[in-house]
Scaffold this motif. Structure first.
Motif, short mmCIF file in Angstrom:
data_model
loop_
_atom_site.label_atom_id
_atom_site.label_comp_id
_atom_site.label_asym_id
_atom_site.label_seq_id
_atom_site.Cartn_x
_atom_site.Cartn_y
_atom_site.Cartn_z
N THR A 124 -12.32 48.50 66.08
CA THR A 124 -12.48 48.25 67.51
C THR A 124 -11.45 49.08 68.25
O THR A 124 -10.27 49.08 67.91
CB THR A 124 -12.22 46.76 67.83
N LEU A 125 -11.91 49.80 69.27
CA LEU A 125 -10.99 50.60 70.08
C LEU A 125 -10.83 49.94 71.44
O LEU A 125 -11.81 49.58 72.07
CB LEU A 125 -11.55 52.00 70.28
N THR A 126 -9.60 49.77 71.87
CA THR A 126 -9.41 49.27 73.22
C THR A 126 -8.51 50.24 73.96
O THR A 126 -7.64 50.87 73.37
CB THR A 126 -8.72 47.89 73.21
N GLY A 127 -8.77 50.38 75.25
CA GLY A 127 -7.97 51.30 76.06
C GLY A 127 -6.53 50.81 76.16
O GLY A 127 -6.27 49.62 76.12
N ASN A 128 -5.63 51.75 76.27
CA ASN A 128 -4.23 51.42 76.39
C ASN A 128 -3.79 51.77 77.81
O ASN A 128 -4.16 52.82 78.32
CB ASN A 128 -3.48 52.28 75.35
N SER A 129 -3.03 50.88 78.43
CA SER A 129 -2.61 51.13 79.82
C SER A 129 -1.87 52.45 79.96
O SER A 129 -1.87 53.07 81.01
CB SER A 129 -1.69 50.02 80.30
N LEU A 130 -1.17 52.89 78.92
CA LEU A 130 -0.36 54.10 79.02
C LEU A 130 -1.17 55.34 78.69
O LEU A 130 -0.63 56.42 78.57
CB LEU A 130 0.83 54.01 78.07
N GLY A 131 -2.46 55.19 78.51
CA GLY A 131 -3.27 56.33 78.08
C GLY A 131 -3.44 56.26 76.58
O GLY A 131 -2.64 55.67 75.87
N GLY A 132 -4.52 56.84 76.08
CA GLY A 132 -4.82 56.74 74.67
C GLY A 132 -5.50 55.42 74.39
O GLY A 132 -5.89 54.69 75.30
N SER A 133 -5.69 55.12 73.15
CA SER A 133 -6.38 53.88 72.82
C SER A 133 -5.70 53.24 71.63
O SER A 133 -4.98 53.87 70.88
CB SER A 133 -7.84 54.16 72.50
N ILE A 134 -5.92 51.96 71.49
CA ILE A 134 -5.38 51.25 70.35
C ILE A 134 -6.56 50.88 69.47
O ILE A 134 -7.54 50.30 69.95
CB ILE A 134 -4.68 49.96 70.82
N SER A 135 -6.49 51.23 68.20
CA SER A 135 -7.59 50.84 67.34
C SER A 135 -7.13 49.72 66.43
O SER A 135 -6.04 49.74 65.88
CB SER A 135 -8.12 52.04 66.56
N THR A 136 -7.96 48.70 66.34
CA THR A 136 -7.64 47.61 65.43
C THR A 136 -8.75 47.55 64.43
O THR A 136 -9.93 47.68 64.78
CB THR A 136 -7.57 46.27 66.18
N SER A 137 -8.41 47.36 63.14
CA SER A 137 -9.48 47.30 62.17
C SER A 137 -9.60 45.88 61.67
O SER A 137 -8.64 45.12 61.66
CB SER A 137 -9.23 48.28 61.03
N ARG A 138 -10.80 45.53 61.32
CA ARG A 138 -11.06 44.21 60.80
C ARG A 138 -11.52 44.40 59.37
O ARG A 138 -12.44 45.16 59.09
CB ARG A 138 -12.13 43.53 61.64
N LEU A 139 -10.86 43.72 58.45
CA LEU A 139 -11.16 43.89 57.04
C LEU A 139 -12.57 43.37 56.76
O LEU A 139 -12.99 42.36 57.29
CB LEU A 139 -10.15 43.13 56.19
N ALA A 140 -13.27 44.12 55.91
CA ALA A 140 -14.63 43.71 55.59
C ALA A 140 -14.87 43.80 54.08
O ALA A 140 -14.34 44.69 53.41
CB ALA A 140 -15.64 44.58 56.33
N ASN A 141 -15.65 42.86 53.55
CA ASN A 141 -16.06 42.87 52.16
C ASN A 141 -17.58 42.85 52.13
O ASN A 141 -18.19 42.27 53.03
CB ASN A 141 -15.59 41.58 51.47
N ALA A 142 -18.17 43.42 51.10
CA ALA A 142 -19.61 43.33 50.97
C ALA A 142 -19.92 42.82 49.57
O ALA A 142 -19.21 43.13 48.60
CB ALA A 142 -20.26 44.67 51.20
N THR A 143 -20.98 42.02 49.45
CA THR A 143 -21.43 41.53 48.15
C THR A 143 -22.90 41.85 48.01
O THR A 143 -23.69 41.56 48.93
CB THR A 143 -21.22 40.01 48.05
N ALA A 144 -23.27 42.46 46.89
CA ALA A 144 -24.67 42.79 46.68
C ALA A 144 -25.13 42.18 45.36
O ALA A 144 -24.36 42.12 44.39
CB ALA A 144 -24.87 44.29 46.64
N THR A 145 -26.36 41.73 45.34
CA THR A 145 -26.95 41.27 44.09
C THR A 145 -27.96 42.31 43.64
O THR A 145 -28.86 42.68 44.39
CB THR A 145 -27.66 39.93 44.31
#
Lengths: 517, 257
Positions: free
Chosen positions: A225-246
């Motif tokens: 997820t990218l969010t704008g930064n008040s000082l210019g540029g952006s802050i990216s936050t990542s969310r951990l993800a797992n996948a399971t397949a059969t």
């Protein structure tokens, strides 16, 4: 009665030669101290910014409480930095062979990052993938080919990290996949029922050894997820993800035991417990495999060449000033009348000026950019930064393109100088057409859509020569100007600037011919 | 001083350039602010943008026109040679510069006020239609809302300070082209330095760079994220403008024209 004679002696014709004009214009340029100083200042700005950037960029990683050198991503067969992390259930295959399986289901979880580390929701990120793979070995970065289902992008066949071909757009659950090797050729196929197959893609892999690993894999890139930064540029936050397949109906043509490998797993602070491990369970020909990570090029998380050359923009202002003064000073001092007397075919005098200012800027800027890269890279490496590797051709394009960008900007500014005959108007117009759109588009002042249009329509499009990372459709990144991605390819963007410069020169010549000096 | 003011006012009023530039300042402020408000979208369902900064973003472009006005009034005299007549007629050079500074700043404040009021009006008309939802204390810009009022008044003052800064630089540099380049560099280049990853250095650049610090006055939300307070930032910028004027005045008095 008056007789007008038009003396056209040979000596005069020779003096009117283009070489003489060039020499005259070059003499004018080099003998005005302010212009030489201005150009030198312009070109010193590039290394100054580069060094300031290099000396103030540090990167370090913590392992528990102690600071360690940051892990360097592996490199793929093409020399690019790659992510190569997935769960692999595999067995060796010597010679030709085929593996078939049905992906019965693909599910997963997404974890929200700190500080609100509070939610784990079911779901898959768009590029969560499960499928069949043939891989040179188990080392990260080794060559591979894989056919897979993805959460949101249908069936794909990918190989060697950078290559991606689309199959059908079917949903992941219940799709049959087949991957077969025949010599150097790997074919990936898909089917709805396991009987009628359609080929997703066939790839040739020349350097594959005789014995390879073949099996089932699951990976899931983290959500971003990218969010704008008040000082210019952006802050990216990542969310951990797992996948399971059969996987069911797994039919390998090779016999033998299945081995489970968590390829590229990172170890926790104690040095031996795996961090976010994957897993696999088997019951008959049904496998349930859980994995995370991605098998794709790295495009973020490293220093890009373009960041070292940020000074280009500041240099551009100074180059513009010098190029504009190079012509407006003639208007102010009345020198233009003499120039036009000496070269009555007016366009030639302007052409000579354009050649002089363009080539002087090009040569100087080339030295400046090459030196800046050469000096900044070791400093950046000493400070623990990872520099995203790019091919020699890309490096040459960035360095040479930046110099050409400045040179053509100078010619454009010169043209505007003739059109306006006044410094301030010409400088501000050049600035408003090149520098300003670039600043607006790349410093989070504008949303991505309008920012991309600015970088298509204005001469600022030429900054595309500095794009360091290619855009990969199968990598989840925000491909906005803010992140260093341009809407036009490098040479098309540069072409836009050249068209503007040619137009400016054309109008300038037209106005020079049609009006009194 | 009245004499100098009268003379400079006559010069400004009787050529077309300054009037067009002032009109441009007002129109550009409104147009860019309205365009920015219109294209605003809220990605990921969250509006983390500051409505006051969006609606007043036109100031970041119209400041260049203010600079041009100052350069036309000060450096323009050097390119035509008029400066010699001016200084012969009014030998107290400090006063000449003061008169120019007062007129350029005063007219800029007037044009800036028109532009800022227009921008706020435009934002109030446009923002509600763009689906801009106001969460946690984000409000439509309004002159009755304390922080918005501060952003509006501050933006006008900011433009006035740009005028002073540019008059100072133009008097110091004299040549039109060089003055234009210098002012544009001062206004726009420091914002590039935010690329530096060293956070301390980045904050210091932000606190000291004239436009970064000065434009903090437009922030109405998330003030804690800025390394400097709104009025503190405008103060830093005022210090730069004062320094530029002082340098210009000193050079004008101690140098042959």
């Amino acid at each position: 009665m008056t007789t007008t004679t038009r003396p056209r002696s040979q000596a005069r014709a020779a003096r009117d030669g283009f070489a003489q004009l060039l020499r005259a214009e070059w003499t004018k340029f080099r003998t005005v101290r302010g212009w030489t100083i201005g150009l030198v200042v312009a070109l010193l700005v590039i290394p100054a910014f580069g060094l300031l950037f290099a000396a103030n960029s540090f990167s370090s990683c913590m392992q528990g409480t102690k600071e360690v050198a940051c892990p360097v991503p592996p490199t793929g067969p093409g020399g690019e930095a790659v992510n190569d992390k997935f769960f692999f259930v595999h067995q060796p295959l010597t010679g030709d062979g085929t593996i078939t399986a049905r992906v019965a289901s693909l599910s997963g979880t997404i974890t929200y990052p700190p500080p609100n580390h509070d939610k784990i929701v079911p779901g898959n990120t768009p590029w969560a993938k499960a499928g069949l793979m043939i891989k040179e070995g188990l080392e990260q970065g080794s060559s591979y080919a894989a056919v897979m289902v993805t959460a949101k992008h249908g069936v794909r066949m990918q190989h060697d990290f950078t290559e991606d071909a689309a199959g059908s757009a079917s949903a992941p659950g219940g799709r049959w996949l087949k991957l077969s090797r025949s010599g150097d050729t790997i074919t990936g196929s898909e089917s709805a029922d396991g009987r009628t197959w359609s080929t997703v893609s066939t790839v040739r892999m020349d350097d594959l050894p005789d014995t390879v690993q073949i099996g089932l894999f699951v990976a899931s890139p983290d959500d971003m997820t990218l969010t704008g930064n008040s000082l210019g540029g952006s802050i990216s936050t990542s969310r951990l993800a797992n996948a399971t397949a059969t996987f069911d109906n797994v039919t390998p043509s090779a016999t033998g035991e299945w081995t489970r490998t968590d390829v590229g797993v990172t170890l926790g602070p104690d040095g031996h417990t795996p961090h976010r491990p994957g897993e696999a369970t088997q019951s008959g020909d049904t496998f349930t495999v859980t994995g995370n990570g991605d098998i794709a090029p790295v495009t973020a998380d490293g220093v890009r060449y373009s960041s070292i050359l940020t000074g280009t923009l500041a240099a551009m202002i100074a180059v513009t000033v010098v190029a504009v003064m190079y012509i407006t000073a003639e208007y102010r001092r009345g020198m233009i009348a003499i120039t036009m007397l000496a070269s009555p075919r007016r366009h030639r005098a302007i052409a000579a000026k354009a050649v002089v200012i363009g080539s002087v800027t090009l040569a100087g800027a080339l030295v400046a950019t090459v030196a800046t890269i050469a000096v900044s890279l070791p400093i950046l490496r000493d400070n623990g930064n990872f520099i995203l590797p790019i091919s020699f051709l890309t490096q040459a394009r960035i360095v040479g393109g930046t110099a050409a960008l400045l040179a053509v900007t100078a010619v454009f500014a010169l043209g505007l100088g003739v059109i306006f005959r006044r410094s301030a108007a010409a400088i501000v117009t050049t600035f408003a057409l090149i520098v300003l759109p670039y600043i607006l588009a790349t410093t989070s002042l504008l949303p991505t859509g309008p920012a991309q249009w600015l970088l298509r329509l204005t001469p600022a499009a030429a900054f595309a020569v500095q794009q360091s990372m290619p855009s990969y459709p199968h990598v989840l990144t925000s491909e906005s100007p803010l992140e260093g991605y341009f809407p036009l390819p490098a040479w098309a963007g540069f072409g836009v600037l050249c068209i503007y410069a040619a137009l400016a020169l054309g109008v300038a010549i037209h106005r020079l011919r049609s009006r009194d000096v | 001083m009245r004499r100098e003011l009268h003379a400079e006012w006559t010069k400004m009023r009787t050529v077309a350039g300054p009037a067009w530039l002032l009109l441009g300042v007002a129109l550009l402020t409104v147009a860019v602010g309205a365009a920015a408000s219109a294209v605003m979208t809220c990605p990921f369902g969250q509006c983390s943008y500051d409505p006051a900064r969006i609606s007043l973003s036109g100031v970041q472009l119209s400041q260049a026109l203010v600079a041009l006005l100052a350069i036309a009034v000060v450096s323009g005299e050097y390119s035509t040679g008029l400066i010699q007549t001016t200084l012969t007629a009014m030998p107290t050079r400090g006063r000449v510069l003061a008169a120019k500074a007062i007129l350029v700043t005063g007219t800029t404040l007037a044009a800036g006020t028109a532009g800022v009021l227009g921008s706020i009006l435009a934002a109030r008309l446009i923002l509600p239609d763009t689906g801009y939802t106001f969460v946690h204390g984000y409000a439509l810009p309004s002159l009755t809302h304390g922080p918005s009022l501060r952003a509006a008044v501050g933006s006008v003052l900011y433009l006035g300070l740009i005028a002073l800064l540019s008059v100072g630089i133009a008097a110091a540099v004299r040549d039109t082209a060089a003055a234009t380049g210098s002012v544009l560099a001062v206004l726009y280049v420091p914002s590039l330095l935010v690329l530096i990853s060293n956070p301390d250095m980045k904050e210091w650049i932000f606190r000291l760079a004239p436009t970064n610090a000065g434009l903090t006055i437009q922030a109405t939300t998330d003030l804690a994220a800025f390394p400097i307070s709104p009025w503190g930032g405008l103060g830093v910028f005022a210090a730069w403008a004062t320094a530029a004027i002082a340098l210009g005045r000193w050079l004008l008095r101690h140098r042959d024209a």
